[in-house]
Design a protein around this motif. Structure first.
Motif, mmCIF file in Angstrom:
data_model
loop_
_atom_site.group_PDB
_atom_site.id
_atom_site.type_symbol
_atom_site.label_atom_id
_atom_site.label_comp_id
_atom_site.label_asym_id
_atom_site.label_seq_id
_atom_site.Cartn_x
_atom_site.Cartn_y
_atom_site.Cartn_z
ATOM 1 N N PRO A 122 -3.242 -2.180 -10.498
ATOM 2 C CA PRO A 122 -1.846 -2.281 -10.048
ATOM 3 C C PRO A 122 -0.917 -1.484 -10.948
ATOM 4 O O PRO A 122 -1.046 -1.496 -12.173
ATOM 5 N N GLY A 123 0.017 -0.792 -10.337
ATOM 6 C CA GLY A 123 0.955 0.032 -11.081
ATOM 7 C C GLY A 123 1.418 1.212 -10.250
ATOM 8 O O GLY A 123 0.919 1.455 -9.138
ATOM 9 N N PRO A 124 2.370 1.984 -10.768
ATOM 10 C CA PRO A 124 2.935 3.116 -10.007
ATOM 11 C C PRO A 124 2.157 4.409 -10.144
ATOM 12 O O PRO A 124 2.601 5.431 -9.622
ATOM 13 N N LEU A 125 1.022 4.417 -10.842
ATOM 14 C CA LEU A 125 0.321 5.671 -11.109
ATOM 15 C C LEU A 125 -0.192 6.314 -9.830
ATOM 16 O O LEU A 125 -0.051 7.522 -9.626
ATOM 17 N N ARG A 126 -0.785 5.527 -8.942
ATOM 18 C CA ARG A 126 -1.340 6.084 -7.713
ATOM 19 C C ARG A 126 -0.245 6.630 -6.804
ATOM 20 O O ARG A 126 -0.385 7.697 -6.203
ATOM 21 N N ARG A 127 0.868 5.901 -6.705
ATOM 22 C CA ARG A 127 1.966 6.376 -5.865
ATOM 23 C C ARG A 127 2.588 7.645 -6.438
ATOM 24 O O ARG A 127 2.909 8.578 -5.706
ATOM 25 N N ARG A 128 2.767 7.690 -7.760
ATOM 26 C CA ARG A 128 3.342 8.887 -8.373
ATOM 27 C C ARG A 128 2.429 10.090 -8.203
ATOM 28 O O ARG A 128 2.891 11.217 -7.988
ATOM 29 N N LEU A 129 1.127 9.860 -8.275
ATOM 30 C CA LEU A 129 0.180 10.953 -8.073
ATOM 31 C C LEU A 129 0.250 11.486 -6.646
ATOM 32 O O LEU A 129 0.236 12.707 -6.421
ATOM 33 N N VAL A 184 1.314 7.856 4.143
ATOM 34 C CA VAL A 184 0.945 7.140 2.923
ATOM 35 C C VAL A 184 0.987 5.648 3.216
ATOM 36 O O VAL A 184 2.036 5.108 3.585
ATOM 37 N N LEU A 185 -0.150 4.988 3.065
ATOM 38 C CA LEU A 185 -0.275 3.545 3.281
ATOM 39 C C LEU A 185 -0.430 2.875 1.923
ATOM 40 O O LEU A 185 -1.474 2.986 1.283
ATOM 41 N N GLU A 186 0.608 2.188 1.489
ATOM 42 C CA GLU A 186 0.565 1.505 0.192
ATOM 43 C C GLU A 186 0.294 0.021 0.398
ATOM 44 O O GLU A 186 0.824 -0.602 1.320
ATOM 45 N N GLY A 187 -0.537 -0.540 -0.484
ATOM 46 C CA GLY A 187 -0.891 -1.947 -0.365
ATOM 47 C C GLY A 187 -1.830 -2.215 0.780
ATOM 48 O O GLY A 187 -1.661 -3.186 1.523
ATOM 49 N N LEU A 251 -3.349 3.854 -0.530
ATOM 50 C CA LEU A 251 -3.252 3.394 -1.912
ATOM 51 C C LEU A 251 -3.649 1.926 -1.952
ATOM 52 O O LEU A 251 -3.068 1.103 -1.238
ATOM 53 N N GLY A 252 -4.632 1.597 -2.770
ATOM 54 C CA GLY A 252 -5.103 0.222 -2.824
ATOM 55 C C GLY A 252 -5.662 -0.124 -4.187
ATOM 56 O O GLY A 252 -5.790 0.727 -5.078
#
Length: 316
Positions: A122-129, A184-187, A251-252
């Motif tokens: 968990p964290g913003p690293l995947r979304r920022r990438l 982009v599918l987050e969560g 993103l998961g």
């Protein structure tokens, strides 16, 4: 004597198998040390403004977006370069080898036309990438934050009443498929099991049946039908072309290590997954480190507080 020979041969075979396994493991774990990001721009003709993004040995042609407001911004830093067609180019803010390797892998999957699944803590690293990759390649974004309350209409179409008439409005997944954007599918681990299979056919065959009667079909099949039939006939049949530039980035987090719903095997097989781990200290050494704080240490602060309290104790 025969027993000794067979035993020695068996030991030699076991040793060769171990050496081969170690060699395969070394090739898998080997990471290039000289991976660098090269961003170049070149014109194909006098009226073209296409550029090229090159990371290591992977090159992709970047086209200007039709709707620049959908392209993520301020996730990459801007660098002036007079040798390029455009004086200002986007470069990832993190110049570490780990980030460049992730971007190179994503660029390779994008060139091959495959969907991406970024897995990590968990964290913003995947979304920022993901946002840096979209800004670097100048791709338009459609974002969906999945939760337990996400329904099928949030992914396909939503019906609304306007002037006494029911009208269907396309949602993010449909807009991304039609206009060639990146969804982009987050969560993805938060969604219920009966929601994500809606995208299964869209991921596998690039097909989807919509509530208003339209039917999404892949670009290759649509172009083949267009050669045999007219455009008016395809519109009368309510066939909609899915762009060949359509991609999905999920993103998961790993389940069951963390709370959530595991993905179904048919849906999980549609993605190319990559583990995005936490950046270690060695890769970030000397890159954007924050300065040391000038705030006084705890011991000195406690000493000052004690000195302020002494007059009060003396008065007592």
């Amino acid at each position: 004597m025969m027993l000794d020979v067979s035993t020695s041969e068996r030991r030699m075979n076991c040793g060769n198998v171990a050496v081969r396994r170690l060699e395969v493991l070394r090739r898998i774990l080997h990471k290039p040390q000289c991976l660098q990001l090269h961003l170049t721009s070149a014109r194909t003709d006098q009226t073209s403004a296409d550029s090229q993004v090159k990371i290591g040995d992977i090159t992709k042609t970047v086209k200007p977006s039709k709707h620049p407001e959908y392209v993520p911004r301020k996730y990459c830093k801007r660098v002036n370069s007079s040798s390029l067609l455009h004086n200002v180019v986007a470069v990832p803010a993190e110049q570490t080898q780990e980030f460049l390797q992730h971007l190179r892998w994503m660029l390779q999957k994008d060139v091959l036309g495959q969907d991406i699944f970024l897995l990590g803590r968990p964290g913003p690293l995947r979304r920022r990438l993901a946002m840096q990759f979209l800004e670097l390649t100048n791709r338009e974004l459609e974002f969906v934050s999945l939760s337990r309350d996400t329904t099928e209409s949030d992914l396909k179409q939503r019906r609304e009443i306007k002037s006494g008439t029911a009208i269907y409005f396309d949602q993010s997944a449909v807009r991304a498929a039609i206009h060639g954007r990146v969804l982009v599918l987050e969560g993805i681990e938060k969604a219920e099991r009966n929601v994500l299979p809606v995208l299964n056919n869209l991921l596998e065959n690039r097909e989807m049946h919509l509530e208003d009667g339209r039917f999404l079909i892949p670009a290759s099949r649509y172009d083949k039908l267009l050669k045999e039939h007219s455009l008016e006939e395809l519109e009368r049949w309510q066939l909609v072309r899915v762009s060949e530039d359509f991609r999905v980035v999920a993103l998961g987090i790993p389940v069951p290590r963390y709370l959530g719903n595991p993905l179904d095997p048919p849906l999980r097989s549609r993605f190319q997954a990559r583990d995005v781990g936490i950046t270690n200290y060695k890769s970030t050494e000397g890159v954007g480190l924050a300065p040391l704080s000038t705030y006084p240490p705890v011991a000195s602060r406690q000493g000052k507080q004690a000195k302020h309290c002494l007059p009060l104790l003396e008065d007592i």
